[in-house]
Design an enzyme around this catalytic site. Structure first.
Site, PDB file in Angstrom:
ATOM      1  N   ASP A  57       0.807  -1.289   0.029  1.00 19.68           N
ATOM      2  CA  ASP A  57      -0.044   0.031   0.062  1.00 19.68           C
ATOM      3  C   ASP A  57       0.950   1.358   0.003  1.00 19.68           C
ATOM      4  O   ASP A  57       1.842   1.174   0.873  1.00 19.68           O
ATOM      5  CB  ASP A  57      -0.939  -0.195   1.242  1.00 19.68           C
ATOM      6  CG  ASP A  57      -2.068   0.767   1.139  1.00 19.68           C
ATOM      7  OD1 ASP A  57      -1.989   1.851   0.270  1.00 19.68           O
ATOM      8  OD2 ASP A  57      -3.051   0.593   1.866  1.00 19.68           O
ATOM      9  N   ASN A  60      -2.584  12.939  -4.330  1.00 16.52           N
ATOM     10  CA  ASN A  60      -3.583  13.244  -5.162  1.00 16.52           C
ATOM     11  C   ASN A  60      -4.024  14.544  -4.966  1.00 16.52           C
ATOM     12  O   ASN A  60      -4.582  15.410  -5.684  1.00 16.52           O
ATOM     13  CB  ASN A  60      -4.818  12.258  -5.222  1.00 16.52           C
ATOM     14  CG  ASN A  60      -4.495  11.064  -6.143  1.00 16.52           C
ATOM     15  OD1 ASN A  60      -3.607  11.266  -7.322  1.00 16.52           O
ATOM     16  ND2 ASN A  60      -5.076   9.658  -5.991  1.00 16.52           N
ATOM     17  N   ASP A  97      -1.266   9.447 -11.021  1.00 14.21           N
ATOM     18  CA  ASP A  97      -1.329   8.383 -11.759  1.00 14.21           C
ATOM     19  C   ASP A  97       0.224   8.071 -12.284  1.00 14.21           C
ATOM     20  O   ASP A  97       0.774   7.160 -12.414  1.00 14.21           O
ATOM     21  CB  ASP A  97      -2.297   8.863 -13.043  1.00 14.21           C
ATOM     22  CG  ASP A  97      -3.511   8.887 -12.834  1.00 14.21           C
ATOM     23  OD1 ASP A  97      -4.111   8.234 -11.979  1.00 14.21           O
ATOM     24  OD2 ASP A  97      -4.210   9.194 -13.875  1.00 14.21           O
ATOM     25  N   GLU A 121      -4.649   2.272  -4.570  1.00 14.47           N
ATOM     26  CA  GLU A 121      -2.926   2.360  -4.278  1.00 14.47           C
ATOM     27  C   GLU A 121      -2.454   1.102  -3.696  1.00 14.47           C
ATOM     28  O   GLU A 121      -1.253   1.066  -3.140  1.00 14.47           O
ATOM     29  CB  GLU A 121      -2.646   3.676  -3.513  1.00 14.47           C
ATOM     30  CG  GLU A 121      -3.020   3.719  -1.953  1.00 14.47           C
ATOM     31  CD  GLU A 121      -4.219   4.024  -1.862  1.00 14.47           C
ATOM     32  OE1 GLU A 121      -4.660   4.157  -0.434  1.00 14.47           O
ATOM     33  OE2 GLU A 121      -5.057   4.310  -2.646  1.00 14.47           O
TER      34      GLU A 121
END
Length: 190
Positions: free
Chosen positions: A78, A86, A95, A121
């Protein structure tokens, strides 16, 4: 098409054109089918396998591991604080981080190992015939590679260092089924 003199009558040419047209359609359909299979199994953003594929594949590997008495390792990963990336830098940069992470993980693995995007993620690596110590070595290799990973932000703000949390589980030690192994590796991640 060359042939014997007067062999290619209009009827034969028409028949050949009909066969070739059918063959072209069949080849086009095969390409479309292959493309659809690829899209069904691969995460478009990262190029890694997707969750559906890795779950199906891992179930098959587990069945083989049971029959042969071999271990099967799972590493759940993770990306730390990814939501903040983000939120602060935008989804385009997020991205970019995901794509670079996928490349970094792929380079840290052997060909026999499979990496997949599990969702958002969250990622998973499947390690056939790997004991806990081997899983730990691979997890540490991935962690260090991610620590060295550089992702350009494309803005004036430099990106913070990307880090990853990892958890391992191994069949049969930590579970006998896929769900048990995924839960154990997810719990170990935290």
């Amino acid at each position: 098409v060359d042939g014997i003199k007067n062999f290619w009558t209009p009827e034969r040419e028409s028949l050949l054109e009909s066969y070739l047209s059918g063959a072209a359609t069949a080849l086009s359909n095969l390409r479309l089918l292959e493309s659809t299979k690829q899209q069904a199994n691969v995460d478009e953003l990262t190029g890694l396998y997707n969750r559906r594929f890795v779950e199906e594949y891992t179930r098959k590997l587990l069945a083989m591991a049971r029959r042969q008495g071999h271990p099967l390792g799972i590493i759940m990963m993770d990306l730390d604080h990814f939501k903040e990336v983000n939120d602060v830098y935008g989804h385009e940069v997020g991205d970019r981080v995901l794509r670079q992470f996928a490349k970094t993980v792929t380079h840290a693995l052997r060909e026999a190992n499979v990496a997949a995007r599990f969702g958002g993620e969250e990622f998973v690596v499947v390690l056939p015939e790997t004991l806990p110590q081997g899983c730990m070595l691979v997890a540490e290799r991935i962690r260090k590679a991610v620590e060295r990973m550089v992702v350009p932000s494309g803005t004036e703000k430099p990106l913070p260092q990307v880090t990853v949390s990892l958890g391992i589980a191994v069949y049969p030690e930590h579970g006998s089924g896929l769900e048990e192994l995924l839960q154990a590796s997810d719990k170990a991640l935290y």
